[in-house]
Design a protein around this motif. Structure first.
Motif, mmCIF file in Angstrom:
data_model
loop_
_atom_site.group_PDB
_atom_site.id
_atom_site.type_symbol
_atom_site.label_atom_id
_atom_site.label_comp_id
_atom_site.label_asym_id
_atom_site.label_seq_id
_atom_site.Cartn_x
_atom_site.Cartn_y
_atom_site.Cartn_z
ATOM 1 N N ARG A 19 -26.422 3.241 10.853
ATOM 2 C CA ARG A 19 -25.440 4.091 11.662
ATOM 3 C C ARG A 19 -24.594 3.668 13.078
ATOM 4 O O ARG A 19 -24.244 4.431 12.070
ATOM 5 N N GLU A 20 -25.526 2.810 13.821
ATOM 6 C CA GLU A 20 -24.304 2.763 14.675
ATOM 7 C C GLU A 20 -23.309 1.668 13.775
ATOM 8 O O GLU A 20 -22.336 2.249 15.047
ATOM 9 N N ALA A 21 -23.400 1.076 13.431
ATOM 10 C CA ALA A 21 -22.280 -0.085 12.693
ATOM 11 C C ALA A 21 -21.486 0.984 12.041
ATOM 12 O O ALA A 21 -20.002 0.480 11.913
ATOM 13 N N ILE A 22 -22.000 1.863 10.960
ATOM 14 C CA ILE A 22 -20.845 3.042 10.486
ATOM 15 C C ILE A 22 -19.632 3.758 11.788
ATOM 16 O O ILE A 22 -18.870 3.817 11.265
ATOM 17 N N GLY A 23 -20.785 4.264 12.564
ATOM 18 C CA GLY A 23 -20.270 5.342 13.540
ATOM 19 C C GLY A 23 -18.871 3.785 14.688
ATOM 20 O O GLY A 23 -18.326 4.976 14.440
ATOM 21 N N VAL A 24 -19.014 2.991 14.510
ATOM 22 C CA VAL A 24 -18.312 2.235 15.040
ATOM 23 C C VAL A 24 -16.958 2.058 14.141
ATOM 24 O O VAL A 24 -15.621 2.219 14.165
ATOM 25 N N GLU A 25 -17.304 2.097 13.141
ATOM 26 C CA GLU A 25 -15.980 1.558 11.814
ATOM 27 C C GLU A 25 -15.370 2.749 11.883
ATOM 28 O O GLU A 25 -14.158 3.339 11.905
ATOM 29 N N GLU A 28 -12.866 3.861 14.380
ATOM 30 C CA GLU A 28 -11.973 3.001 14.543
ATOM 31 C C GLU A 28 -10.855 3.207 13.281
ATOM 32 O O GLU A 28 -9.983 4.301 13.425
ATOM 33 N N VAL A 29 -11.563 4.192 12.620
ATOM 34 C CA VAL A 29 -10.807 5.173 10.980
ATOM 35 C C VAL A 29 -9.572 6.658 11.663
ATOM 36 O O VAL A 29 -9.103 6.676 11.531
ATOM 37 N N LEU A 30 -10.788 7.169 12.825
ATOM 38 C CA LEU A 30 -10.443 8.383 13.477
ATOM 39 C C LEU A 30 -9.675 7.903 14.028
ATOM 40 O O LEU A 30 -8.109 9.050 14.047
ATOM 41 N N VAL A 31 -9.970 7.063 14.938
ATOM 42 C CA VAL A 31 -8.161 6.946 15.996
ATOM 43 C C VAL A 31 -6.950 6.289 15.118
ATOM 44 O O VAL A 31 -6.361 7.189 15.340
ATOM 45 N N THR A 32 -7.232 5.708 14.042
ATOM 46 C CA THR A 32 -5.729 5.550 13.312
ATOM 47 C C THR A 32 -5.189 6.084 13.084
ATOM 48 O O THR A 32 -4.204 6.809 12.755
ATOM 49 N N LEU A 33 -6.287 7.961 11.885
ATOM 50 C CA LEU A 33 -5.404 8.731 11.437
ATOM 51 C C LEU A 33 -5.034 9.640 12.443
ATOM 52 O O LEU A 33 -4.096 10.675 12.383
ATOM 53 N N ILE A 34 -5.514 9.631 13.565
ATOM 54 C CA ILE A 34 -4.875 10.337 14.477
ATOM 55 C C ILE A 34 -3.758 9.988 14.977
ATOM 56 O O ILE A 34 -2.765 10.622 15.731
ATOM 57 N N VAL A 73 -13.690 12.216 8.131
ATOM 58 C CA VAL A 73 -13.910 11.543 8.998
ATOM 59 C C VAL A 73 -15.057 11.644 10.122
ATOM 60 O O VAL A 73 -16.365 11.265 10.118
ATOM 61 N N ALA A 74 -14.242 12.363 11.442
ATOM 62 C CA ALA A 74 -14.958 12.304 12.466
ATOM 63 C C ALA A 74 -17.138 13.638 11.565
ATOM 64 O O ALA A 74 -17.746 13.315 12.599
ATOM 65 N N GLU A 75 -16.659 13.938 11.580
ATOM 66 C CA GLU A 75 -17.543 15.264 10.947
ATOM 67 C C GLU A 75 -18.603 14.178 10.390
ATOM 68 O O GLU A 75 -20.307 14.564 10.914
ATOM 69 N N ARG A 76 -18.584 13.505 9.244
ATOM 70 C CA ARG A 76 -19.128 12.608 9.166
ATOM 71 C C ARG A 76 -19.879 11.382 10.119
ATOM 72 O O ARG A 76 -20.883 11.384 9.760
ATOM 73 N N ALA A 77 -19.226 11.566 11.262
ATOM 74 C CA ALA A 77 -19.826 10.775 12.666
ATOM 75 C C ALA A 77 -21.057 11.216 12.525
ATOM 76 O O ALA A 77 -21.572 10.644 13.015
ATOM 77 N N VAL A 78 -20.133 12.888 12.617
ATOM 78 C CA VAL A 78 -21.379 13.734 13.210
ATOM 79 C C VAL A 78 -21.945 13.917 12.747
ATOM 80 O O VAL A 78 -23.948 13.904 13.191
ATOM 81 N N ALA A 79 -22.065 13.864 11.457
ATOM 82 C CA ALA A 79 -23.338 13.484 10.704
ATOM 83 C C ALA A 79 -24.889 12.019 11.122
ATOM 84 O O ALA A 79 -25.732 12.629 10.473
ATOM 85 N N GLY A 81 -24.474 11.279 13.835
ATOM 86 C CA GLY A 81 -25.279 11.106 14.789
ATOM 87 C C GLY A 81 -24.214 10.257 16.207
ATOM 88 O O GLY A 81 -25.170 9.879 16.659
ATOM 89 N N HIS A 82 -23.030 10.443 15.614
ATOM 90 C CA HIS A 82 -22.214 9.735 16.303
ATOM 91 C C HIS A 82 -21.114 10.654 16.834
ATOM 92 O O HIS A 82 -21.060 12.049 16.251
ATOM 93 N N ALA A 83 -20.869 10.793 17.896
ATOM 94 C CA ALA A 83 -19.621 11.754 18.478
ATOM 95 C C ALA A 83 -18.478 10.796 18.639
ATOM 96 O O ALA A 83 -18.290 10.408 19.475
ATOM 97 N N PRO A 84 -17.636 11.165 17.810
ATOM 98 C CA PRO A 84 -16.712 10.963 17.602
ATOM 99 C C PRO A 84 -15.613 11.174 18.624
ATOM 100 O O PRO A 84 -16.050 12.115 20.021
ATOM 101 N N ASP A 85 -14.642 9.912 19.378
ATOM 102 C CA ASP A 85 -14.013 10.700 20.431
ATOM 103 C C ASP A 85 -12.202 10.632 20.082
ATOM 104 O O ASP A 85 -11.269 9.464 18.762
ATOM 105 N N GLY A 86 -11.473 11.433 19.706
ATOM 106 C CA GLY A 86 -10.678 11.892 19.397
ATOM 107 C C GLY A 86 -9.759 11.945 20.907
ATOM 108 O O GLY A 86 -8.116 12.794 20.844
#
Length: 162
Positions: A19-25, A28-34, A73-79, A81-86
């Motif tokens: 989950r941690e590894a997925i959250g990191v990826e 980075e996708v979130l940053v790119t899309l924003i 992508v952000a909502e998947r991260a939250v699901a 257990g990650h707090a997305p940073d936009g």
């Protein structure tokens, strides 16, 4: 009165390390899309040239898709257990995308820039998708959809140039 605790194990079918590894990826996708959506609006506002109208409209359509994809992508991260940073400062510091020039930008330069930006963004998302493919096919499937849209948009931008 019972004591309620919030579980930090948001997704017990995936190992914590995965989950941690997925959250990191996903981050980075979130940053790119924003960043892509911000670049799209910058070009939308500053576009000039004979192809103004179709490109102006296309940019708005693409920005809507990128914002929707960022939300998924952000909502998947939250699901997971990650707090997305936009936050703007995070996006500015971590985006892999090249910035646009300041001020007005000719339609032909917008076509060239977004052909490049969409190609770069697609490569970035594909890299992240490949890293999690075996860890979590559900998250990878979300990223497959993002890649599909980015590739379609790259084609639509590219053909504007004739």
């Amino acid at each position: 009165m019972p004591h309620h605790t919030i579980s930090t194990d948001h997704h017990p079918t995936l190992r914590h390390a995965d989950r941690e590894a997925i959250g990191v990826e996903l981050q980075e996708v979130l940053v790119t899309l924003i960043d892509l959506s911000l670049l799209g609006k910058q070009a939308h506002w500053n576009l000039i040239g004979p192809h103004f109208r179709p490109l102006h409209e296309l940019l708005d359509e693409m920005v809507a898709v990128w914002r929707h994809a960022a939300d998924r992508v952000a909502e998947r991260a939250v699901a997971l257990g990650h707090a997305p940073d936009g936050l703007a400062r995070t996006v500015a510091a971590r985006s892999p995308l090249e910035p646009l020039p300041e001020g007005q930008i000719l339609d032909e330069d917008v076509i060239a820039a977004f052909t490049r930006l969409l190609t770069d963004a697609t490569g970035e998302v594909r890299t992240r998708m490949d890293r999690i493919e075996d860890l979590d096919p559900v998250t990878a499937d979300i990223l497959h959809g993002v890649v599909e849209k980015l590739e379609e948009q790259a084609w639509m931008v590219r053909v504007q140039g004739g």
